[in-house]
Scaffold this motif. Structure first.
Motif, mmCIF file in Angstrom:
data_model
loop_
_atom_site.group_PDB
_atom_site.id
_atom_site.type_symbol
_atom_site.label_atom_id
_atom_site.label_comp_id
_atom_site.label_asym_id
_atom_site.label_seq_id
_atom_site.Cartn_x
_atom_site.Cartn_y
_atom_site.Cartn_z
ATOM 1 N N GLN A 11 0.824 -1.210 0.000
ATOM 2 C CA GLN A 11 0.000 0.000 0.000
ATOM 3 C C GLN A 11 0.857 1.258 0.000
ATOM 4 O OE1 GLN A 11 -3.435 0.427 -0.226
ATOM 5 N NE2 GLN A 11 -3.261 -1.706 -0.847
ATOM 6 N N THR A 12 1.975 1.216 0.699
ATOM 7 C CA THR A 12 2.882 2.361 0.743
ATOM 8 C C THR A 12 3.490 2.605 -0.634
ATOM 9 O OG1 THR A 12 3.355 1.962 3.078
ATOM 10 C CG2 THR A 12 4.947 3.304 1.863
ATOM 11 N N GLU A 13 3.865 1.539 -1.320
ATOM 12 C CA GLU A 13 4.395 1.677 -2.682
ATOM 13 C C GLU A 13 3.328 2.238 -3.620
ATOM 14 O OE1 GLU A 13 5.804 -2.286 -3.527
ATOM 15 O OE2 GLU A 13 7.563 -2.035 -2.231
ATOM 16 N N ALA A 14 2.110 1.744 -3.495
ATOM 17 C CA ALA A 14 1.013 2.252 -4.326
ATOM 18 C C ALA A 14 0.745 3.720 -4.000
ATOM 19 C CB ALA A 14 -0.247 1.421 -4.118
ATOM 20 N N GLY A 15 0.798 4.066 -2.728
ATOM 21 C CA GLY A 15 0.586 5.453 -2.320
ATOM 22 C C GLY A 15 1.644 6.387 -2.884
ATOM 23 N N ALA A 16 2.886 5.913 -2.937
ATOM 24 C CA ALA A 16 3.962 6.725 -3.516
ATOM 25 C C ALA A 16 3.717 6.955 -5.002
ATOM 26 C CB ALA A 16 5.308 6.044 -3.284
ATOM 27 N N ARG A 17 3.290 5.907 -5.700
ATOM 28 C CA ARG A 17 2.976 6.055 -7.131
ATOM 29 C C ARG A 17 1.820 7.037 -7.323
ATOM 30 N NH1 ARG A 17 3.639 0.554 -6.972
ATOM 31 N NH2 ARG A 17 1.393 0.195 -7.042
ATOM 32 N N MET A 18 0.798 6.875 -6.515
ATOM 33 C CA MET A 18 -0.368 7.760 -6.643
ATOM 34 C C MET A 18 0.002 9.201 -6.322
ATOM 35 S SD MET A 18 -2.748 5.912 -7.797
ATOM 36 C CE MET A 18 -4.238 6.840 -7.576
ATOM 37 N N GLY A 19 0.916 9.384 -5.391
ATOM 38 C CA GLY A 19 1.361 10.731 -5.051
ATOM 39 C C GLY A 19 2.003 11.443 -6.235
ATOM 40 N N LYS A 20 2.569 10.667 -7.147
ATOM 41 C CA LYS A 20 3.168 11.243 -8.350
ATOM 42 C C LYS A 20 2.157 11.332 -9.489
ATOM 43 C CE LYS A 20 7.720 9.402 -7.237
ATOM 44 N NZ LYS A 20 8.740 8.409 -7.586
ATOM 45 N N GLU A 21 1.304 10.318 -9.622
ATOM 46 C CA GLU A 21 0.398 10.233 -10.761
ATOM 47 C C GLU A 21 -0.821 11.144 -10.643
ATOM 48 O OE1 GLU A 21 -0.563 6.100 -11.350
ATOM 49 O OE2 GLU A 21 1.550 5.558 -11.492
ATOM 50 N N VAL A 22 -1.378 11.252 -9.450
ATOM 51 C CA VAL A 22 -2.615 12.018 -9.288
ATOM 52 C C VAL A 22 -2.449 13.483 -9.691
ATOM 53 C CG1 VAL A 22 -4.298 12.872 -7.591
ATOM 54 C CG2 VAL A 22 -3.697 10.436 -7.663
ATOM 55 N N PRO A 23 -1.405 14.180 -9.222
ATOM 56 C CA PRO A 23 -1.260 15.577 -9.667
ATOM 57 C C PRO A 23 -1.135 15.709 -11.182
ATOM 58 C CG PRO A 23 0.113 15.175 -7.745
ATOM 59 C CD PRO A 23 -0.407 13.835 -8.194
ATOM 60 N N LYS A 24 -0.434 14.776 -11.823
ATOM 61 C CA LYS A 24 -0.317 14.800 -13.289
ATOM 62 C C LYS A 24 -1.687 14.619 -13.933
ATOM 63 C CE LYS A 24 4.333 12.874 -13.433
ATOM 64 N NZ LYS A 24 5.137 11.704 -13.793
ATOM 65 N N MET A 25 -2.449 13.652 -13.401
ATOM 66 C CA MET A 25 -3.771 13.391 -13.961
ATOM 67 C C MET A 25 -4.671 14.612 -13.801
ATOM 68 S SD MET A 25 -4.209 9.523 -12.486
ATOM 69 C CE MET A 25 -5.884 9.278 -13.022
ATOM 70 N N LEU A 26 -4.644 15.220 -12.629
ATOM 71 C CA LEU A 26 -5.527 16.352 -12.368
ATOM 72 C C LEU A 26 -5.143 17.587 -13.167
ATOM 73 C CD1 LEU A 26 -6.046 15.977 -8.515
ATOM 74 C CD2 LEU A 26 -7.619 15.319 -10.356
ATOM 75 N N SER A 27 -3.882 17.673 -13.557
ATOM 76 C CA SER A 27 -3.458 18.838 -14.339
ATOM 77 C C SER A 27 -3.658 18.637 -15.845
ATOM 78 C CB SER A 27 -1.988 19.162 -14.056
ATOM 79 O OG SER A 27 -1.148 18.130 -14.530
ATOM 80 N N ASP A 28 -4.069 17.459 -16.240
ATOM 81 C CA ASP A 28 -4.317 17.172 -17.659
ATOM 82 C C ASP A 28 -5.564 17.930 -18.109
ATOM 83 O OD1 ASP A 28 -4.949 16.148 -20.158
ATOM 84 O OD2 ASP A 28 -4.641 14.062 -19.578
ATOM 85 N N PRO A 29 -5.427 18.809 -19.094
ATOM 86 C CA PRO A 29 -6.589 19.588 -19.535
ATOM 87 C C PRO A 29 -7.674 18.731 -20.191
ATOM 88 C CG PRO A 29 -4.686 20.034 -20.932
ATOM 89 C CD PRO A 29 -4.212 19.161 -19.816
ATOM 90 N N GLU A 30 -7.339 17.513 -20.582
ATOM 91 C CA GLU A 30 -8.300 16.632 -21.240
ATOM 92 C C GLU A 30 -9.106 15.772 -20.260
ATOM 93 O OE1 GLU A 30 -8.805 16.662 -24.636
ATOM 94 O OE2 GLU A 30 -7.426 18.358 -24.581
ATOM 95 N N ILE A 31 -8.798 15.830 -18.975
ATOM 96 C CA ILE A 31 -9.496 14.987 -18.004
ATOM 97 C C ILE A 31 -10.935 15.469 -17.853
ATOM 98 C CG2 ILE A 31 -8.849 16.278 -15.920
ATOM 99 C CD1 ILE A 31 -8.403 13.461 -14.596
ATOM 100 N N SER A 32 -11.843 14.507 -17.763
ATOM 101 C CA SER A 32 -13.263 14.853 -17.644
ATOM 102 C C SER A 32 -13.683 14.869 -16.178
ATOM 103 C CB SER A 32 -14.113 13.837 -18.403
ATOM 104 O OG SER A 32 -14.087 12.584 -17.731
ATOM 105 N N ALA A 33 -14.809 15.509 -15.930
ATOM 106 C CA ALA A 33 -15.355 15.538 -14.573
ATOM 107 C C ALA A 33 -15.678 14.120 -14.101
ATOM 108 C CB ALA A 33 -16.593 16.425 -14.519
ATOM 109 N N GLU A 34 -16.139 13.283 -15.004
ATOM 110 C CA GLU A 34 -16.440 11.891 -14.651
ATOM 111 C C GLU A 34 -15.170 11.160 -14.211
ATOM 112 O OE1 GLU A 34 -17.759 7.897 -16.968
ATOM 113 O OE2 GLU A 34 -18.962 9.683 -17.391
#
Length: 93
Positions: A11-34
């Motif tokens: 879970q800690t390893e997954a959390g570290a990955r998510m800590g890097k991936e989530v900000p990238k995903m949220l900053s993607d202008p193509e991401i939808s509200a869904e």
């Protein structure tokens, strides 16, 4: 017997990955509200899972450092979920 420390490690390893991936995903202008909503719910579920894991670790008397690591991980997921919630609110105006 369940290896709670191995689960915490994974879970800690997954959390570290998510800590890097989530900000990238949220900053993607193509991401939808869904997509943001789905991400928020997934992060909330992870936070709840780690909260339960923390309680189990406490129940079985694991060391303070291990409990603290689980609590820190839970906080990471809560913070990431909050970021997703903010993005969703902004998208919905």
């Amino acid at each position: 017997m369940t290896d709670w420390l191995e689960i915490l490690k994974e879970q800690t390893e997954a959390g570290a990955r998510m800590g890097k991936e989530v900000p990238k995903m949220l900053s993607d202008p193509e991401i939808s509200a869904e997509q943001v909503g789905s991400l928020f719910h997934a992060l909330e579920e992870q936070a709840q899972f780690v909260e339960k894991l923390t309680k189990i670790l406490e129940k079985y008397g694991y060391d303070f450092d291990i409990i603290k690591a689980a609590e820190t991980l839970e906080e990471r997921y809560v913070d990431l979920a909050a970021e997703a919630a903010e993005k969703l609110r902004a998208m919905r105006g």
